[in-house]
Write an enzyme that holds these catalytic residues in place. Structure first.
Site, PDB file in Angstrom:
ATOM      1  CG  HIS A  44      10.001 -38.987  15.781  1.00  0.00           C
ATOM      2  ND1 HIS A  44      10.952 -38.452  15.405  1.00  0.00           N
ATOM      3  CD2 HIS A  44       8.889 -38.313  15.158  1.00  0.00           C
ATOM      4  CE1 HIS A  44      10.824 -37.295  14.729  1.00  0.00           C
ATOM      5  NE2 HIS A  44       9.536 -37.140  14.402  1.00  0.00           N
ATOM      6  CB  CYS A  79       9.315 -38.995  11.860  1.00  0.00           C
ATOM      7  SG  CYS A  79       9.230 -37.405  11.145  1.00  0.00           S
ATOM      8  CG  ASN A 131      10.742 -33.925  13.837  1.00  0.00           C
ATOM      9  OD1 ASN A 131      11.497 -34.777  13.535  1.00  0.00           O
ATOM     10  ND2 ASN A 131       9.378 -33.762  13.573  1.00  0.00           N
TER      11      ASN A 131
HETATM   12  N1  ACO Z   1       4.542 -18.794  15.450  1.00  0.00           N
HETATM   13  C1  ACO Z   1       3.521 -17.987  15.972  1.00  0.00           C
HETATM   14  N2  ACO Z   1       2.233 -18.546  15.517  1.00  0.00           N
HETATM   15  C2  ACO Z   1       2.161 -19.905  14.986  1.00  0.00           C
HETATM   16  C3  ACO Z   1       3.122 -20.289  14.368  1.00  0.00           C
HETATM   17  C4  ACO Z   1       4.635 -19.861  14.887  1.00  0.00           C
HETATM   18  N3  ACO Z   1       5.651 -20.666  14.432  1.00  0.00           N
HETATM   19  N4  ACO Z   1       2.665 -21.369  13.823  1.00  0.00           N
HETATM   20  C5  ACO Z   1       1.335 -21.286  13.641  1.00  0.00           C
HETATM   21  N5  ACO Z   1       1.279 -20.211  14.409  1.00  0.00           N
HETATM   22  C6  ACO Z   1      -0.014 -19.846  14.521  1.00  0.00           C
HETATM   23  C7  ACO Z   1      -1.112 -20.338  13.667  1.00  0.00           C
HETATM   24  O1  ACO Z   1      -0.965 -19.427  12.298  1.00  0.00           O
HETATM   25  C8  ACO Z   1      -2.765 -20.092  14.142  1.00  0.00           C
HETATM   26  O2  ACO Z   1      -3.078 -18.835  14.187  1.00  0.00           O
HETATM   27  P1  ACO Z   1      -4.356 -18.288  13.837  1.00  0.00           P
HETATM   28  O3  ACO Z   1      -5.019 -18.761  15.235  1.00  0.00           O
HETATM   29  O4  ACO Z   1      -4.456 -16.850  14.084  1.00  0.00           O
HETATM   30  O5  ACO Z   1      -4.929 -18.824  12.691  1.00  0.00           O
HETATM   31  C9  ACO Z   1      -2.023 -20.435  15.863  1.00  0.00           C
HETATM   32  O6  ACO Z   1      -0.710 -20.203  15.794  1.00  0.00           O
HETATM   33  C10 ACO Z   1      -2.644 -21.761  16.168  1.00  0.00           C
HETATM   34  O7  ACO Z   1      -2.265 -22.583  15.184  1.00  0.00           O
HETATM   35  P2  ACO Z   1      -2.265 -24.230  15.407  1.00  0.00           P
HETATM   36  O8  ACO Z   1      -1.680 -25.086  14.224  1.00  0.00           O
HETATM   37  O9  ACO Z   1      -3.818 -24.510  15.620  1.00  0.00           O
HETATM   38  O10 ACO Z   1      -1.500 -24.428  16.434  1.00  0.00           O
HETATM   39  P3  ACO Z   1      -1.262 -25.799  17.421  1.00  0.00           P
HETATM   40  O11 ACO Z   1      -1.481 -25.417  18.576  1.00  0.00           O
HETATM   41  O12 ACO Z   1      -1.741 -26.930  16.840  1.00  0.00           O
HETATM   42  O13 ACO Z   1       0.228 -26.057  17.410  1.00  0.00           O
HETATM   43  C11 ACO Z   1       1.809 -27.597  16.285  1.00  0.00           C
HETATM   44  C12 ACO Z   1       0.644 -26.394  16.119  1.00  0.00           C
HETATM   45  C13 ACO Z   1       2.818 -27.129  17.102  1.00  0.00           C
HETATM   46  C14 ACO Z   1       2.413 -27.982  14.997  1.00  0.00           C
HETATM   47  C15 ACO Z   1       0.961 -28.724  16.908  1.00  0.00           C
HETATM   48  O14 ACO Z   1      -0.255 -29.148  16.082  1.00  0.00           O
HETATM   49  C16 ACO Z   1       1.713 -29.975  16.806  1.00  0.00           C
HETATM   50  O15 ACO Z   1       2.566 -30.199  17.595  1.00  0.00           O
HETATM   51  N6  ACO Z   1       1.386 -30.908  15.944  1.00  0.00           N
HETATM   52  C17 ACO Z   1       2.297 -31.929  15.948  1.00  0.00           C
HETATM   53  C18 ACO Z   1       2.974 -31.801  14.511  1.00  0.00           C
HETATM   54  C19 ACO Z   1       4.314 -32.155  14.724  1.00  0.00           C
HETATM   55  O16 ACO Z   1       4.866 -32.344  15.643  1.00  0.00           O
HETATM   56  N7  ACO Z   1       4.920 -32.443  13.562  1.00  0.00           N
HETATM   57  C20 ACO Z   1       6.168 -32.588  13.407  1.00  0.00           C
HETATM   58  C21 ACO Z   1       6.351 -33.817  12.026  1.00  0.00           C
HETATM   59  S1  ACO Z   1       5.446 -34.839  12.210  1.00  0.00           S
HETATM   60  C22 ACO Z   1       6.093 -35.990  12.967  1.00  0.00           C
HETATM   61  O17 ACO Z   1       7.380 -35.764  13.389  1.00  0.00           O
HETATM   62  C23 ACO Z   1       5.509 -37.487  13.686  1.00  0.00           C
END
Ligand code: ACO
Length: 323
Positions: free
Chosen positions: A250, A117, A280
């Site tokens: 990004h 990215c 993304n």
């Molecule tokens: N729909 C519904 N529930 C979901 C989904 C979904 N699509 N995905 C995960 N969950 C659930 C999980 O299973 C978990 O359930 P549980 O509590 O029963 O175990 C719950 O939601 C919480 O999961 P977390 O991973 O803790 O959720 P979080 O609030 O951290 O959000 C996210 C996840 C959106 C990925 C966040 O961590 C984030 O934005 N991280 C940054 C990652 C990113 O942007 N990556 C892109 C690539 S990296 C880059 O480009 C730099």
């Protein structure tokens, strides 16, 4: 032109998004997720997905044609083509070479940059160095991705986050900047928090061909380094956030973008956000957002813009320029 005082300047941009739009609701029909969960956690409402057989070089070609037209530059004038991609058409030849052939741009070098990215800021910094060093005069820099091909569509924690697309800019040597400051960083010890840990060997996929991510670790890392690297390039250019017109981070997640703007003390309306419509698109996200904002009149000639990226590797970097 005075060869002792060379700079590079962005003189045109373009973009390409595949026709097919997949809404959060459409994803929720096949995956245990909801539009509400995706929007509230990421700000994403939809993504574009490439048609079967449509490749990164196809998207790069369409974006490049627009960028060349906007710049008033012919393909024959290009002496450097750099494509940032983690989803190349082939292991080799490079996507840049395939693009070079499609454009009929026969007068220069072409290679890919792989920094996930951060790929576009890596590629732009590289092209700027070529131009300032006198090795190139007119460069095409492209971010192009088909991330839909490396997602496990049964994994709700990653499938909802990404989309496909390409963005391109044309850079030209000039006696005035243009690009004012760049910074690139990498920390391979963080490879495990975001990766596609697979390879093709002996005709088989070894490891996994799908993207894997520790979302919370990525979130924390991204917000910290995006803040640091923005301050680094502003300091290098001997300026500060007050003198910045636009921040284009990004486009991974609206919460990361908002947290970054807040830490920098930048009003959130001066950060360009396209993640709601594009999701993304990895190396394509910054040039896609840039081209959109140029064409809709938000970014104007003479304004100061900061691109910054962070991605797998881990890699991160920033480019500060006057448009
Ligand atoms: N729909 C519904 N529930 C979901 C989904 C979904 N699509 N995905 C995960 N969950 C659930 C999980 O299973 C978990 O359930 P549980 O509590 O029963 O175990 C719950 O939601 C919480 O999961 P977390 O991973 O803790 O959720 P979080 O609030 O951290 O959000 C996210 C996840 C959106 C990925 C966040 O961590 C984030 O934005 N991280 C940054 C990652 C990113 O942007 N990556 C892109 C690539 S990296 C880059 O480009 C730099």
């Amino acid at each position: 032109m005075n060869s002792t005082n060379l700079h590079s300047r962005i003189i045109g941009s373009g973009r390409c998004l595949p026709e097919r739009i997949v809404s959060n609701g459409e994803l929720a029909a096949n995956l245990d997720t909801t539009d509400e969960w995706i929007r509230s956690r990421t700000g994403i409402g939809q993504r574009h997905i490439a048609a079967e057989g449509q490749t990164s070089s196809d998207l790069a070609f369409a974006a490049s044609q627009q960028a060349l037209a906007a710049a008033g530059v012919s393909a024959a004038e290009l002496d450097l083509i750099i494509v940032a991609t983690s989803t190349p058409d082939f292991i080799f030849p490079s996507t840049a070479c395939l693009l070079q052939a499609k454009l009929g741009a026969k007068n220069g070098a072409a290679f890919d940059v792989q920094a996930v990215c951060s790929g576009f800021v890596y590629a732009l910094t590289t092209a700027d160095a070529y131009i300032r060093g006198g090795l190139a005069r007119t460069a095409l820099v492209v971010g192009a991705e088909v991330f839909s091909r490396i997602l496990d569509w049964n994994d709700r924690s990653t499938a909802v986050l990404f989309g496909d697309g390409a963005g391109a800019v044309v850079l030209r040597a000039d006696n005035a900047p243009g690009i004012e400051a760049c910074a690139l960083h990498a920390d391979g010890s963080q490879a495990g928090i975001l990766s596609v840990p697979g390879n093709v060997c002996g005709g088989k996929v070894i490891g996994s061909p799908f993207l894997q991510m520790d979302g919370q670790a990525v979130f924390k890392f991204a917000v910290r380094v995006l803040d640091e690297v923005a301050r680094e390039v502003l300091a290098k250019a001997n300026t500060d956030i007050e003198h910045l017109d636009w921040l284009i981070p990004h486009q991974a997640n609206v919460r990361i973008i908002e947290a970054t703007a807040k830490r920098l003390g930048l009003p959130s309306e001066r950060a360009i956000v396209s993640v709601e419509r594009h999701a993304n698109t990895s190396a394509a996200s910054i040039p896609l957002a840039f081209d959109e904002a140029v064409r809709d009149g938000r970014i104007r000639q003479g304004q100061r813009v900061l691109f910054e990226g962070v991605g797998g590797g881990f890699t991160w970097g920033a480019v500060l320029f006057r448009f």
